[in-house]
Design a protein around this motif. Sequence first.
Motif, mmCIF file in Angstrom:
data_model
loop_
_atom_site.group_PDB
_atom_site.id
_atom_site.type_symbol
_atom_site.label_atom_id
_atom_site.label_comp_id
_atom_site.label_asym_id
_atom_site.label_seq_id
_atom_site.Cartn_x
_atom_site.Cartn_y
_atom_site.Cartn_z
ATOM 1 N N LEU A 1 -14.951 17.303 56.913
ATOM 2 C CA LEU A 1 -14.354 15.962 56.921
ATOM 3 C C LEU A 1 -15.354 14.912 57.370
ATOM 4 O O LEU A 1 -15.167 13.729 57.113
ATOM 5 C CB LEU A 1 -13.137 15.929 57.844
ATOM 6 C CG LEU A 1 -11.974 16.806 57.411
ATOM 7 C CD1 LEU A 1 -10.833 16.685 58.410
ATOM 8 C CD2 LEU A 1 -11.486 16.422 56.013
ATOM 9 N N GLY A 2 -16.445 15.355 58.005
ATOM 10 C CA GLY A 2 -17.432 14.388 58.454
ATOM 11 C C GLY A 2 -18.317 13.862 57.346
ATOM 12 O O GLY A 2 -19.013 12.868 57.516
ATOM 13 N N THR A 3 -18.292 14.497 56.189
ATOM 14 C CA THR A 3 -19.208 14.107 55.113
ATOM 15 C C THR A 3 -18.560 13.085 54.202
ATOM 16 O O THR A 3 -17.340 13.034 54.057
ATOM 17 C CB THR A 3 -19.593 15.335 54.262
ATOM 18 O OG1 THR A 3 -18.453 15.720 53.505
ATOM 19 C CG2 THR A 3 -20.051 16.471 55.151
ATOM 20 N N GLU A 4 -19.410 12.289 53.590
ATOM 21 C CA GLU A 4 -18.886 11.281 52.668
ATOM 22 C C GLU A 4 -18.161 11.931 51.496
ATOM 23 O O GLU A 4 -17.149 11.437 51.026
ATOM 24 C CB GLU A 4 -20.018 10.394 52.151
ATOM 25 C CG GLU A 4 -20.399 9.327 53.161
ATOM 26 C CD GLU A 4 -21.319 8.302 52.534
ATOM 27 O OE1 GLU A 4 -21.080 7.923 51.374
ATOM 28 O OE2 GLU A 4 -22.271 7.893 53.207
ATOM 29 N N ALA A 5 -18.702 13.036 51.042
ATOM 30 C CA ALA A 5 -18.082 13.719 49.901
ATOM 31 C C ALA A 5 -16.637 14.096 50.229
ATOM 32 O O ALA A 5 -15.727 13.902 49.425
ATOM 33 C CB ALA A 5 -18.882 14.968 49.545
ATOM 34 N N ALA A 6 -16.440 14.594 51.427
ATOM 35 C CA ALA A 6 -15.087 14.994 51.813
ATOM 36 C C ALA A 6 -14.170 13.787 51.891
ATOM 37 O O ALA A 6 -13.024 13.819 51.440
ATOM 38 C CB ALA A 6 -15.119 15.719 53.154
ATOM 39 N N LEU A 7 -14.698 12.703 52.443
ATOM 40 C CA LEU A 7 -13.863 11.509 52.561
ATOM 41 C C LEU A 7 -13.478 10.987 51.184
ATOM 42 O O LEU A 7 -12.350 10.560 50.962
ATOM 43 C CB LEU A 7 -14.605 10.429 53.360
ATOM 44 C CG LEU A 7 -14.724 10.761 54.858
ATOM 45 C CD1 LEU A 7 -15.687 9.806 55.540
ATOM 46 C CD2 LEU A 7 -13.362 10.707 55.524
ATOM 47 N N ALA A 8 -14.426 11.045 50.241
ATOM 48 C CA ALA A 8 -14.121 10.596 48.878
ATOM 49 C C ALA A 8 -13.026 11.461 48.274
ATOM 50 O O ALA A 8 -12.251 11.005 47.428
ATOM 51 C CB ALA A 8 -15.373 10.647 48.020
#
Lengths: 381, 381
Positions: free
Chosen positions: B368-375
């Motif tokens: 969840l800390g990565t931008e990919a996950a947030l996207a």
Amino acid sequence: MNTSEGDVVVVGAGLIGLAIAFELAERGASVRIYDRGEPARAASWAGAGMLAPYTERITNEALLAFCAASLTEYPAFVQRVFAASGVDAHLHLDGVIYAAFDAAALEALDRHARALQARGVECEMLDRASAFAVEPWLSAELVGALLKRGEGYVDNRRLGRALVAACAARGVRIEENCAVSVECDARRVLGVRVERGFVPARAVINACGAWAASVAGVPSSCVPPVAPVKGQMIALGVPIGFVRRATWVPGAYLVPRHDGRLLVGATVESAGFDKRVTASGVHELLHAALSAAPALADFAVTETWTGLRPGTPDGLPFLGPTALEGFFLATGHYRNGILLAPATARSIADAVATGTASGLEPFSIARLGTEAALAGRSTRT
Amino acid sequence: MNTSEGDVVVVGAGLIGLAIAFELAERGASVRIYDRGEPARAASWAGAGMLAPYTERITNEALLAFCAASLTEYPAFVQRVFAASGVDAHLHLDGVIYAAFDAAALEALDRHARALQARGVECEMLDRASAFAVEPWLSAELVGALLKRGEGYVDNRRLGRALVAACAARGVRIEENCAVSVECDARRVLGVRVERGFVPARAVINACGAWAASVAGVPSSCVPPVAPVKGQMIALGVPIGFVRRATWVPGAYLVPRHDGRLLVGATVESAGFDKRVTASGVHELLHAALSAAPALADFAVTETWTGLRPGTPDGLPFLGPTALEGFFLATGHYRNGILLAPATARSIADAVATGTASGLEPFSIARLGTEAALAGRSTRT
């Protein structure tokens, strides 16, 4: 009525039996009621309490007149029961709505309205805006509605509790979970036999609803050909006041209760004494309700149940004296048992007092002996 | 595993928590489980027990591989639970049927079948006659079906009872109706606090399903963003054996039970923690079932209920260690919690033993800390 002639026994503690017992007791009779189960827990409990003879489209003139009379008697009846019991049955006679969702349905309602007005029945057509003004939860597809003033509903479960208390207050003895058979000689009824022994009675009244044909001990000519007609119902939990009037929509009616329950009924099925809630029954009711009112979608289904109406071959009840002296029938009310409780109670009490039909001639079981009656034995539904 | 290092606490006694506790106990750990309600009575009880990763059309490869592994482990898992408990969970892996009722649906199934076969998944298209031969109760509109061999179902309510008994047999202590908060220092978990006081623990596992986000006492980076996804279900009472295999039809699946219940599920709704059975939910399920199988019309609706699946922002579960040493997650299984119980139990037990992710990297909350996950945080459904 001379109570020294002996007691009256009512078999069946549904609304009909209870109302008769209450009426007889108020007139001074000594009355016992026997029920195979719990009082007011069969069709009396399962119904929606619609008081709507014109919405039911009853075509037999004698039955329609009897239903109309009973509707007129309802406020005083509920008041008397309240006075004896302290239980308010929540009577609402502020009109029944019949909603139309297309032009053809509206035109049919309009014809119905004109026919009713010609009979002096108070009703009026509502245009779309007026219909939404009275029941705003209906589907946007609504095109208009018929409002029949004077019709309405009663909370039949409350009425059952009220009548049980009113009977108790008037000295009626109610015996539950009790098997009963009638005893008679060749000419007249003698009493009933229960587990504890023989109970003599001057008059015995069969008020067993859908089970009336199974009361043992009487000549076959006095056994009413009543058969169960299953009705399935559901209740939704809606905000109190969400629906104001009993409302008919295609395929269902919706009747509110003070506690926020909205009753949706009812299927009409010949399924013997099967009381299962079925997949198609629930689907049919939800489909009709959601089609007419998508706003109901997210409300909880809080209850599902079934009841067994007492159906008859010609659609008329069996009321009044029989060939067996002292043995009376008060069954076969089909969809109108709750509506007909007051008039039935009054008429049967009159018949017991006088030994005559007391205006109940059209509903006598003797009609089954005629060819005309036999020709009319088509379907119950 | 060195049990002298202290006890393990599992928070949440659903199938996931129970399976983890059972696994850890069989490996020699001393385990306690705390549940806010009754064991295996939330989603574990509400589900249909479908074991069908390919029918679920899972697109994430890591999740699909984990589901496939868990399916492979299921027979041995159920056998071990049976050996410890004596309770048979009724595992059926004789295939899942997906029925098609028009040419377009059949063509889509055919494409799906070819894609699965290319992966080595055992499945076959059934023509109309063959489909009726295996499930003759389907509608006459049936045009064909896909049979996925190896998929199936388990009686999840029985599995819950079996796991409770198996845990007890292996010395696991289960505490019901128990509020729990986690205690930790800046670096690692110390134990849990319950009504009776502090319970030290070397490892604490959050297996609280849809309620996992509300476990108090841990840093926010260790709180899984899990939200409830409501599913409504109904059960029909059908003759035993009427439906043989778990069967998917448009809008619903139907899963039999040994006692004659036929489960029909399930809606997918974002409704918070609302567990009401609604008008539209029951209507949707009955409509789908009766469209696919009019033969079900007269069977009884014997039960209606809801469950809350633990949904996650990206559709993947949260499994394995967290930034807080000794604190593990085992939640967010969404529609696959029953299927994933064996693999989750094995992997989490490995992670507790080694302190590493043990193959659970794709499901780490760290994603969840990565931008990919947030996207990817779009919708749960």
